[in-house]
Design an enzyme around this catalytic site. Structure first.
Site, PDB file in Angstrom:
ATOM      1  N   ILE A 139       3.050  -7.934  18.050  1.00  0.00           N
ATOM      2  CA  ILE A 139       3.147  -9.327  18.520  1.00  0.00           C
ATOM      3  C   ILE A 139       4.598  -9.660  18.860  1.00  0.00           C
ATOM      4  O   ILE A 139       5.483  -9.491  18.022  1.00  0.00           O
ATOM      5  CB  ILE A 139       2.691 -10.319  17.425  1.00  0.00           C
ATOM      6  N   GLU A 193       1.972   1.035   4.589  1.00  0.00           N
ATOM      7  CA  GLU A 193       3.239   1.741   4.445  1.00  0.00           C
ATOM      8  C   GLU A 193       2.995   3.042   3.687  1.00  0.00           C
ATOM      9  O   GLU A 193       1.950   3.224   3.058  1.00  0.00           O
ATOM     10  CB  GLU A 193       4.229   0.876   3.650  1.00  0.00           C
ATOM     11  N   LYS A 208       9.186  -9.534   6.047  1.00  0.00           N
ATOM     12  CA  LYS A 208       8.948 -10.162   7.352  1.00  0.00           C
ATOM     13  C   LYS A 208       9.310 -11.648   7.337  1.00  0.00           C
ATOM     14  O   LYS A 208       9.885 -12.167   8.305  1.00  0.00           O
ATOM     15  CB  LYS A 208       7.487  -9.946   7.755  1.00  0.00           C
TER      16      LYS A 208
HETATM   17  N1  HSE Z   1       2.176  -2.029   6.532  1.00  0.00           N
HETATM   18  C1  HSE Z   1       2.397  -3.018   7.526  1.00  0.00           C
HETATM   19  C2  HSE Z   1       1.172  -3.918   7.610  1.00  0.00           C
HETATM   20  C3  HSE Z   1       2.676  -2.372   8.832  1.00  0.00           C
HETATM   21  O1  HSE Z   1       0.134  -3.555   7.047  1.00  0.00           O
HETATM   22  O2  HSE Z   1       1.250  -4.986   8.187  1.00  0.00           O
HETATM   23  C4  HSE Z   1       3.181  -3.291   9.902  1.00  0.00           C
HETATM   24  O3  HSE Z   1       4.401  -3.853   9.558  1.00  0.00           O
END
Ligand code: HSE
Length: 424
Positions: A139, A193, A208
Protein backbone atom coordinates in the site's frame (compact mmCIF):
# COMPACT_ATOMS: atom_id res chain seq x y z
CA UNK A 1 34.77 4.89 -21.30
CA UNK A 2 31.73 6.90 -20.41
CA UNK A 3 28.62 4.95 -19.61
CA UNK A 4 25.00 5.84 -20.18
CA UNK A 5 23.72 7.58 -17.08
CA UNK A 6 21.85 5.09 -14.94
CA UNK A 7 21.38 4.26 -11.30
CA UNK A 8 23.27 1.11 -10.43
CA UNK A 9 21.36 -0.92 -7.88
CA UNK A 10 22.59 -3.57 -5.45
CA UNK A 11 20.02 -5.80 -3.79
CA UNK A 12 20.99 -7.28 -0.43
CA UNK A 13 18.87 -10.38 0.20
CA UNK A 14 17.10 -12.49 -2.44
CA UNK A 15 14.34 -13.85 -0.21
CA UNK A 16 10.58 -13.29 0.07
CA UNK A 17 10.71 -9.64 -0.99
CA UNK A 18 14.19 -9.51 -2.53
CA UNK A 19 13.53 -12.11 -5.18
CA UNK A 20 10.44 -10.41 -6.68
CA UNK A 21 12.46 -7.17 -6.78
CA UNK A 22 15.34 -8.86 -8.61
CA UNK A 23 12.89 -10.64 -10.93
CA UNK A 24 11.50 -7.25 -11.98
CA UNK A 25 14.99 -6.26 -13.18
CA UNK A 26 15.22 -9.48 -15.18
CA UNK A 27 11.69 -9.55 -16.58
CA UNK A 28 10.34 -5.98 -16.66
CA UNK A 29 13.31 -3.65 -17.11
CA UNK A 30 11.14 -1.21 -19.07
CA UNK A 31 9.17 -0.54 -15.85
CA UNK A 32 12.44 0.48 -14.22
CA UNK A 33 13.36 3.09 -16.80
CA UNK A 34 11.06 6.04 -16.10
CA UNK A 35 10.31 8.34 -19.02
CA UNK A 36 11.47 11.40 -17.10
CA UNK A 37 14.38 9.80 -15.25
CA UNK A 38 17.38 7.51 -15.67
CA UNK A 39 17.22 3.74 -16.08
CA UNK A 40 17.80 1.52 -13.07
CA UNK A 41 20.23 -1.33 -13.66
CA UNK A 42 21.00 -4.34 -11.49
CA UNK A 43 24.65 -4.09 -10.48
CA UNK A 44 24.83 -6.65 -7.67
CA UNK A 45 22.95 -9.20 -5.61
CA UNK A 46 24.13 -10.40 -2.22
CA UNK A 47 22.67 -13.56 -0.74
CA UNK A 48 23.91 -16.45 1.34
CA UNK A 49 22.56 -18.91 -1.23
CA UNK A 50 24.52 -17.69 -4.26
CA UNK A 51 23.96 -20.88 -6.30
CA UNK A 52 20.19 -20.55 -6.05
CA UNK A 53 20.30 -16.91 -7.20
CA UNK A 54 22.49 -17.81 -10.19
CA UNK A 55 20.28 -20.80 -11.06
CA UNK A 56 17.32 -18.41 -11.20
CA UNK A 57 19.00 -16.33 -13.90
CA UNK A 58 21.09 -13.64 -12.23
CA UNK A 59 24.52 -13.32 -13.97
CA UNK A 60 27.12 -15.00 -11.76
CA UNK A 61 29.46 -12.02 -12.17
CA UNK A 62 27.20 -9.78 -10.07
CA UNK A 63 26.34 -12.29 -7.34
CA UNK A 64 28.17 -12.29 -4.02
CA UNK A 65 27.65 -13.49 -0.48
CA UNK A 66 29.34 -10.37 0.91
CA UNK A 67 26.78 -7.53 1.16
CA UNK A 68 29.33 -5.13 2.69
CA UNK A 69 31.36 -5.29 -0.53
CA UNK A 70 28.40 -4.03 -2.52
CA UNK A 71 27.75 -1.23 -0.02
CA UNK A 72 31.39 -0.15 -0.32
CA UNK A 73 31.53 -0.48 -4.11
CA UNK A 74 31.83 3.02 -5.63
CA UNK A 75 29.98 1.74 -8.70
CA UNK A 76 26.86 1.04 -6.63
CA UNK A 77 24.56 4.06 -6.40
CA UNK A 78 21.57 2.50 -4.67
CA UNK A 79 21.56 -0.10 -1.91
CA UNK A 80 18.32 -2.07 -1.50
CA UNK A 81 18.38 -3.73 1.91
CA UNK A 82 16.00 -6.70 2.01
CA UNK A 83 17.91 -9.00 4.33
CA UNK A 84 15.63 -8.27 7.29
CA UNK A 85 16.68 -8.63 10.91
CA UNK A 86 18.64 -6.05 12.84
CA UNK A 87 22.29 -6.76 12.10
CA UNK A 88 24.07 -6.51 9.79
CA UNK A 89 21.15 -4.67 8.12
CA UNK A 90 21.37 -1.59 10.37
CA UNK A 91 25.14 -1.26 9.97
CA UNK A 92 24.95 -1.66 6.20
CA UNK A 93 22.17 0.92 5.87
CA UNK A 94 24.05 3.37 8.10
CA UNK A 95 27.27 2.85 6.11
CA UNK A 96 25.53 3.46 2.80
CA UNK A 97 23.76 6.60 4.06
CA UNK A 98 27.02 7.79 5.62
CA UNK A 99 28.64 7.45 2.19
CA UNK A 100 25.92 9.65 0.71
CA UNK A 101 24.26 6.76 -1.16
CA UNK A 102 20.63 6.16 -1.82
CA UNK A 103 19.09 3.38 0.29
CA UNK A 104 15.76 1.59 -0.04
CA UNK A 105 14.55 -0.85 2.62
CA UNK A 106 11.49 -2.78 3.78
CA UNK A 107 13.07 -3.22 7.21
CA UNK A 108 10.55 -1.69 9.60
CA UNK A 109 12.41 -2.85 12.68
CA UNK A 110 15.56 -0.97 11.69
CA UNK A 111 13.63 2.12 10.56
CA UNK A 112 11.48 2.26 13.71
CA UNK A 113 14.24 1.52 16.21
CA UNK A 114 17.07 3.46 14.57
CA UNK A 115 15.15 5.98 12.47
CA UNK A 116 16.29 9.04 14.39
CA UNK A 117 19.99 8.14 14.01
CA UNK A 118 19.62 7.07 10.38
CA UNK A 119 17.74 10.24 9.51
CA UNK A 120 20.47 12.32 11.12
CA UNK A 121 23.17 10.40 9.21
CA UNK A 122 21.36 10.78 5.91
CA UNK A 123 20.80 14.50 6.41
CA UNK A 124 24.41 15.06 7.45
CA UNK A 125 26.02 13.11 4.60
CA UNK A 126 23.58 13.74 1.78
CA UNK A 127 22.23 10.19 1.78
CA UNK A 128 18.72 9.42 0.61
CA UNK A 129 16.55 6.95 2.55
CA UNK A 130 13.28 5.49 1.30
CA UNK A 131 11.19 2.92 3.16
CA UNK A 132 7.67 2.85 1.70
CA UNK A 133 7.65 -0.97 1.91
CA UNK A 134 8.14 -0.85 5.69
CA UNK A 135 4.46 -0.02 6.31
CA UNK A 136 1.43 -1.66 4.75
CA UNK A 137 3.27 -3.98 2.34
CA UNK A 138 2.19 -2.92 -1.12
CA UNK A 139 0.00 0.00 0.00
CA UNK A 140 1.38 3.44 -0.85
CA UNK A 141 0.87 5.24 2.47
CA UNK A 142 4.11 6.91 3.51
CA UNK A 143 4.51 8.83 0.26
CA UNK A 144 0.97 10.22 0.36
CA UNK A 145 1.28 11.04 4.07
CA UNK A 146 4.56 12.90 3.62
CA UNK A 147 3.80 14.54 0.30
CA UNK A 148 0.18 14.68 -0.86
CA UNK A 149 -1.18 15.34 2.64
CA UNK A 150 1.70 17.60 3.69
CA UNK A 151 -0.50 20.70 3.86
CA UNK A 152 -2.79 19.06 6.43
CA UNK A 153 -2.80 19.03 10.20
CA UNK A 154 -2.95 15.31 11.00
CA UNK A 155 -4.90 14.42 14.17
CA UNK A 156 -4.91 10.66 14.06
CA UNK A 157 -3.59 7.76 12.00
CA UNK A 158 -5.06 4.36 12.73
CA UNK A 159 -5.63 1.03 11.14
CA UNK A 160 -4.81 -2.60 10.59
CA UNK A 161 -1.12 -2.81 9.71
CA UNK A 162 -0.18 -6.43 10.28
CA UNK A 163 -1.30 -8.97 7.70
CA UNK A 164 -0.36 -12.04 9.74
CA UNK A 165 -2.53 -11.21 12.74
CA UNK A 166 -5.40 -10.04 10.55
CA UNK A 167 -5.19 -13.35 8.68
CA UNK A 168 -5.23 -15.28 11.99
CA UNK A 169 -8.20 -13.36 13.44
CA UNK A 170 -10.17 -13.67 10.18
CA UNK A 171 -9.45 -17.39 9.92
CA UNK A 172 -10.56 -17.94 13.53
CA UNK A 173 -13.79 -16.07 12.84
CA UNK A 174 -14.65 -17.32 9.37
CA UNK A 175 -13.39 -20.89 9.52
CA UNK A 176 -13.25 -21.58 13.23
CA UNK A 177 -9.53 -22.25 12.80
CA UNK A 178 -7.35 -22.90 15.78
CA UNK A 179 -4.94 -20.04 16.43
CA UNK A 180 -1.84 -22.20 15.77
CA UNK A 181 -3.19 -23.56 12.45
CA UNK A 182 -4.06 -20.06 11.21
CA UNK A 183 -0.57 -18.81 12.13
CA UNK A 184 1.05 -21.74 10.31
CA UNK A 185 -0.94 -20.90 7.18
CA UNK A 186 0.04 -17.21 7.37
CA UNK A 187 3.68 -18.34 7.64
CA UNK A 188 3.40 -20.67 4.65
CA UNK A 189 1.99 -17.79 2.57
CA UNK A 190 5.04 -15.66 3.35
CA UNK A 191 3.15 -13.09 5.43
CA UNK A 192 4.83 -13.66 8.78
CA UNK A 193 8.25 -12.46 9.86
CA UNK A 194 11.05 -15.03 10.20
CA UNK A 195 10.20 -15.05 13.90
CA UNK A 196 6.41 -14.62 13.97
CA UNK A 197 6.46 -13.70 17.64
CA UNK A 198 6.92 -10.08 16.56
CA UNK A 199 3.76 -10.31 14.47
CA UNK A 200 1.48 -11.93 17.05
CA UNK A 201 2.74 -9.94 20.04
CA UNK A 202 2.27 -6.66 18.18
CA UNK A 203 5.89 -5.54 17.80
CA UNK A 204 5.71 -5.52 13.99
CA UNK A 205 2.68 -3.22 14.15
CA UNK A 206 4.48 -1.07 16.75
CA UNK A 207 7.33 -0.56 14.30
CA UNK A 208 4.86 0.50 11.63
CA UNK A 209 2.95 2.91 13.84
CA UNK A 210 6.23 4.52 14.93
CA UNK A 211 7.08 5.11 11.26
CA UNK A 212 3.59 6.46 10.53
CA UNK A 213 3.88 8.80 13.53
CA UNK A 214 7.23 10.11 12.26
CA UNK A 215 5.65 11.19 9.00
CA UNK A 216 2.35 12.36 10.49
CA UNK A 217 3.66 14.15 13.59
CA UNK A 218 7.35 14.84 12.96
CA UNK A 219 8.74 12.84 15.91
CA UNK A 220 10.38 9.44 16.30
CA UNK A 221 8.52 7.72 19.15
CA UNK A 222 10.34 5.05 21.12
CA UNK A 223 8.85 1.62 20.20
CA UNK A 224 9.15 0.54 23.84
CA UNK A 225 6.66 3.26 24.81
CA UNK A 226 3.91 1.90 22.55
CA UNK A 227 1.42 -0.17 24.54
CA UNK A 228 0.57 -3.60 23.09
CA UNK A 229 -1.23 -5.34 25.95
CA UNK A 230 -4.95 -4.74 26.57
CA UNK A 231 -6.24 -4.14 30.07
CA UNK A 232 -8.10 -6.87 31.90
CA UNK A 233 -10.52 -6.86 34.77
CA UNK A 234 -7.71 -7.30 37.24
CA UNK A 235 -4.58 -6.12 35.43
CA UNK A 236 -2.94 -6.40 32.03
CA UNK A 237 -3.53 -9.02 29.35
CA UNK A 238 -1.18 -10.73 26.92
CA UNK A 239 0.35 -8.64 24.14
CA UNK A 240 -0.99 -8.36 20.60
CA UNK A 241 -3.34 -11.17 19.60
CA UNK A 242 -1.70 -13.83 21.79
CA UNK A 243 -4.47 -13.65 24.39
CA UNK A 244 -7.43 -13.67 21.97
CA UNK A 245 -9.57 -16.80 22.39
CA UNK A 246 -12.03 -18.53 20.07
CA UNK A 247 -14.79 -17.80 22.61
CA UNK A 248 -14.03 -14.07 22.45
CA UNK A 249 -14.02 -14.06 18.64
CA UNK A 250 -17.44 -15.76 18.63
CA UNK A 251 -18.82 -13.51 21.37
CA UNK A 252 -17.77 -10.39 19.46
CA UNK A 253 -19.59 -11.74 16.40
CA UNK A 254 -22.78 -12.14 18.45
CA UNK A 255 -22.76 -8.37 19.03
CA UNK A 256 -21.92 -7.48 15.42
CA UNK A 257 -18.28 -6.82 16.30
CA UNK A 258 -14.99 -8.16 14.97
CA UNK A 259 -11.71 -8.35 16.86
CA UNK A 260 -8.79 -6.65 15.10
CA UNK A 261 -5.30 -5.58 16.06
CA UNK A 262 -5.57 -1.80 15.77
CA UNK A 263 -2.54 0.47 15.58
CA UNK A 264 -3.23 4.09 16.44
CA UNK A 265 -1.14 7.23 16.64
CA UNK A 266 -2.55 10.58 17.60
CA UNK A 267 -1.83 13.88 19.24
CA UNK A 268 -2.66 13.35 22.90
CA UNK A 269 -4.35 15.71 25.31
CA UNK A 270 -0.92 17.09 26.23
CA UNK A 271 -0.30 18.06 22.61
CA UNK A 272 2.31 15.35 22.08
CA UNK A 273 2.12 12.29 19.83
CA UNK A 274 1.18 8.99 21.45
CA UNK A 275 0.63 5.54 19.96
CA UNK A 276 -0.82 2.15 20.82
CA UNK A 277 -1.22 -1.26 19.21
CA UNK A 278 -4.10 -3.05 20.91
CA UNK A 279 -6.43 -5.93 20.14
CA UNK A 280 -9.70 -4.06 19.78
CA UNK A 281 -13.33 -4.51 18.78
CA UNK A 282 -14.67 -2.78 15.68
CA UNK A 283 -18.09 -2.86 14.05
CA UNK A 284 -18.08 -5.88 11.76
CA UNK A 285 -19.94 -3.80 9.17
CA UNK A 286 -17.44 -0.94 9.07
CA UNK A 287 -14.49 -0.36 6.77
CA UNK A 288 -12.07 -1.67 9.41
CA UNK A 289 -14.40 -4.56 10.23
CA UNK A 290 -14.58 -5.58 6.59
CA UNK A 291 -10.78 -5.48 6.22
CA UNK A 292 -10.08 -9.20 6.36
CA UNK A 293 -7.33 -11.76 5.74
CA UNK A 294 -4.03 -10.19 4.63
CA UNK A 295 -5.55 -6.83 3.77
CA UNK A 296 -4.35 -3.78 5.68
CA UNK A 297 -6.22 -0.51 6.03
CA UNK A 298 -4.81 2.78 7.23
CA UNK A 299 -7.05 5.76 7.96
CA UNK A 300 -5.73 9.28 8.26
CA UNK A 301 -7.84 11.95 9.97
CA UNK A 302 -6.61 15.40 9.12
CA UNK A 303 -7.57 19.01 8.47
CA UNK A 304 -8.64 20.16 5.98
CA UNK A 305 -8.97 16.86 4.10
CA UNK A 306 -11.17 15.00 6.62
CA UNK A 307 -10.70 11.22 6.63
CA UNK A 308 -8.80 9.41 3.89
CA UNK A 309 -8.11 5.69 3.82
CA UNK A 310 -5.59 3.44 2.17
CA UNK A 311 -6.20 -0.26 1.75
CA UNK A 312 -4.53 -3.19 0.03
CA UNK A 313 -2.33 -6.23 0.55
CA UNK A 314 -0.28 -5.61 3.67
CA UNK A 315 2.18 -8.48 3.41
CA UNK A 316 3.62 -10.99 0.99
CA UNK A 317 6.67 -10.79 -1.23
CA UNK A 318 5.07 -9.74 -4.51
CA UNK A 319 2.92 -7.01 -2.95
CA UNK A 320 5.78 -5.64 -0.88
CA UNK A 321 8.14 -5.66 -3.86
CA UNK A 322 5.77 -3.18 -5.51
CA UNK A 323 6.57 -0.61 -2.81
CA UNK A 324 10.33 -1.25 -3.04
CA UNK A 325 10.25 -0.89 -6.81
CA UNK A 326 8.15 2.27 -6.50
CA UNK A 327 10.84 3.76 -4.26
CA UNK A 328 13.48 2.82 -6.84
CA UNK A 329 11.55 4.50 -9.63
CA UNK A 330 11.15 7.59 -7.43
CA UNK A 331 14.93 7.68 -7.03
CA UNK A 332 15.42 7.24 -10.77
CA UNK A 333 13.21 10.29 -11.24
CA UNK A 334 15.37 12.32 -8.87
CA UNK A 335 13.20 11.98 -5.76
CA UNK A 336 14.55 12.32 -2.24
CA UNK A 337 13.99 10.56 1.07
CA UNK A 338 10.55 9.37 2.20
CA UNK A 339 10.52 12.38 4.57
CA UNK A 340 11.67 14.79 1.85
CA UNK A 341 10.05 18.17 2.28
CA UNK A 342 9.28 17.64 5.98
CA UNK A 343 11.28 19.28 8.73
CA UNK A 344 13.95 17.17 10.47
CA UNK A 345 12.34 14.94 13.08
CA UNK A 346 12.58 15.44 16.77
CA UNK A 347 13.07 12.50 19.08
CA UNK A 348 10.09 12.37 21.45
CA UNK A 349 11.42 12.65 24.98
CA UNK A 350 11.14 9.47 27.05
CA UNK A 351 8.08 9.21 29.21
CA UNK A 352 5.98 11.73 27.37
CA UNK A 353 4.99 9.62 24.39
CA UNK A 354 3.71 6.70 26.43
CA UNK A 355 0.58 8.63 27.36
CA UNK A 356 -1.99 5.90 27.98
CA UNK A 357 -4.48 5.95 25.11
CA UNK A 358 -6.92 4.08 27.34
CA UNK A 359 -7.14 6.92 29.82
CA UNK A 360 -10.04 8.39 27.85
CA UNK A 361 -13.55 6.96 28.51
CA UNK A 362 -14.75 4.75 25.66
CA UNK A 363 -16.90 1.73 24.88
CA UNK A 364 -15.51 -1.72 25.78
CA UNK A 365 -16.12 -5.28 24.63
CA UNK A 366 -15.68 -8.33 26.87
CA UNK A 367 -16.66 -11.98 26.98
CA UNK A 368 -17.59 -12.87 30.55
CA UNK A 369 -17.61 -16.66 31.03
CA UNK A 370 -20.09 -18.40 33.31
CA UNK A 371 -22.48 -15.46 33.49
CA UNK A 372 -25.95 -14.97 31.99
CA UNK A 373 -26.97 -11.58 30.51
CA UNK A 374 -29.48 -10.90 33.32
CA UNK A 375 -26.60 -10.73 35.78
CA UNK A 376 -24.89 -7.93 33.88
CA UNK A 377 -26.26 -4.44 34.52
CA UNK A 378 -24.29 -1.85 32.58
CA UNK A 379 -27.07 0.61 31.92
CA UNK A 380 -29.21 1.37 28.88
CA UNK A 381 -26.28 2.14 26.58
CA UNK A 382 -24.84 -1.38 26.92
CA UNK A 383 -25.53 -4.37 24.67
CA UNK A 384 -25.36 -7.91 25.99
CA UNK A 385 -25.88 -11.29 24.33
CA UNK A 386 -25.97 -14.82 25.63
CA UNK A 387 -23.27 -16.89 23.94
CA UNK A 388 -21.93 -20.36 24.49
CA UNK A 389 -20.27 -20.44 27.89
CA UNK A 390 -21.11 -16.93 29.01
CA UNK A 391 -22.15 -13.42 28.03
CA UNK A 392 -20.87 -11.01 25.39
CA UNK A 393 -20.84 -7.41 26.61
CA UNK A 394 -20.46 -4.10 24.84
CA UNK A 395 -20.54 -1.18 27.24
CA UNK A 396 -21.51 2.42 26.66
CA UNK A 397 -18.85 5.07 27.17
CA UNK A 398 -17.06 4.20 30.42
CA UNK A 399 -13.69 4.82 31.96
CA UNK A 400 -11.47 1.79 32.50
CA UNK A 401 -12.16 2.04 36.22
CA UNK A 402 -15.93 2.12 35.67
CA UNK A 403 -15.98 -0.96 33.43
CA UNK A 404 -13.78 -2.86 35.87
CA UNK A 405 -16.00 -1.95 38.82
CA UNK A 406 -19.15 -3.00 36.97
CA UNK A 407 -17.85 -6.34 35.74
CA UNK A 408 -16.04 -7.26 38.94
CA UNK A 409 -19.42 -7.48 40.64
CA UNK A 410 -20.47 -10.35 38.35
CA UNK A 411 -17.21 -12.10 37.44
CA UNK A 412 -16.43 -15.21 39.46
CA UNK A 413 -13.82 -14.87 42.18
CA UNK A 414 -10.34 -14.62 40.72
CA UNK A 415 -11.59 -14.80 37.12
CA UNK A 416 -9.88 -12.41 34.73
CA UNK A 417 -11.43 -11.08 31.52
CA UNK A 418 -9.80 -9.12 28.71
CA UNK A 419 -11.26 -5.67 28.13
CA UNK A 420 -11.11 -4.78 24.46
CA UNK A 421 -11.47 -1.10 23.55
CA UNK A 422 -14.16 -0.53 20.94
CA UNK A 423 -12.74 1.53 18.07
CA UNK A 424 -15.49 3.55 16.43
N1 HSE B 1 4.87 -9.75 8.89
C1 HSE B 1 4.33 -8.58 8.29
C2 HSE B 1 2.81 -8.68 8.31
C3 HSE B 1 4.85 -8.44 6.91
O1 HSE B 1 2.29 -9.77 8.57
O2 HSE B 1 2.15 -7.68 8.10
C4 HSE B 1 4.57 -7.12 6.26
O3 HSE B 1 5.18 -6.07 6.94
Amino acid sequence: MSRTPSLRVAVLGAGTVGWPVIRAFLERPEKLAPFDGVPLTLAGVADTFMDRVIARGVPAAIVTDAPAHLVADPDVDVVVELMGGVEPARTLIAAALGAGKRVVTANKHVVAHHGAALEATAREHGGTFRFEAAVGGGIPILGPLAADLAANEVHQVRGIVNGTTNFILTSMREQGSAYADALAEAQSRGYAEANPRGDVEGDDAVNKVVILARLAFGAWLAPVDVRTAPPTLRGVGRPGVTGVTADEVAAAGALGLALKLIALAEIGADGRPAASVLPSAVERDSPLGRTDWVLNRIEVMADPVGTVAFTGPGAGGDATSSAVLGDLVTLARGGGSTWAGLAPASEASPGTDGADPLAVPRAWFAFVPGVVPEQVDLGPEAAVAAVQGGTAVRTGTLSLEQVRTALLTVAADGMDVTLYPVVE
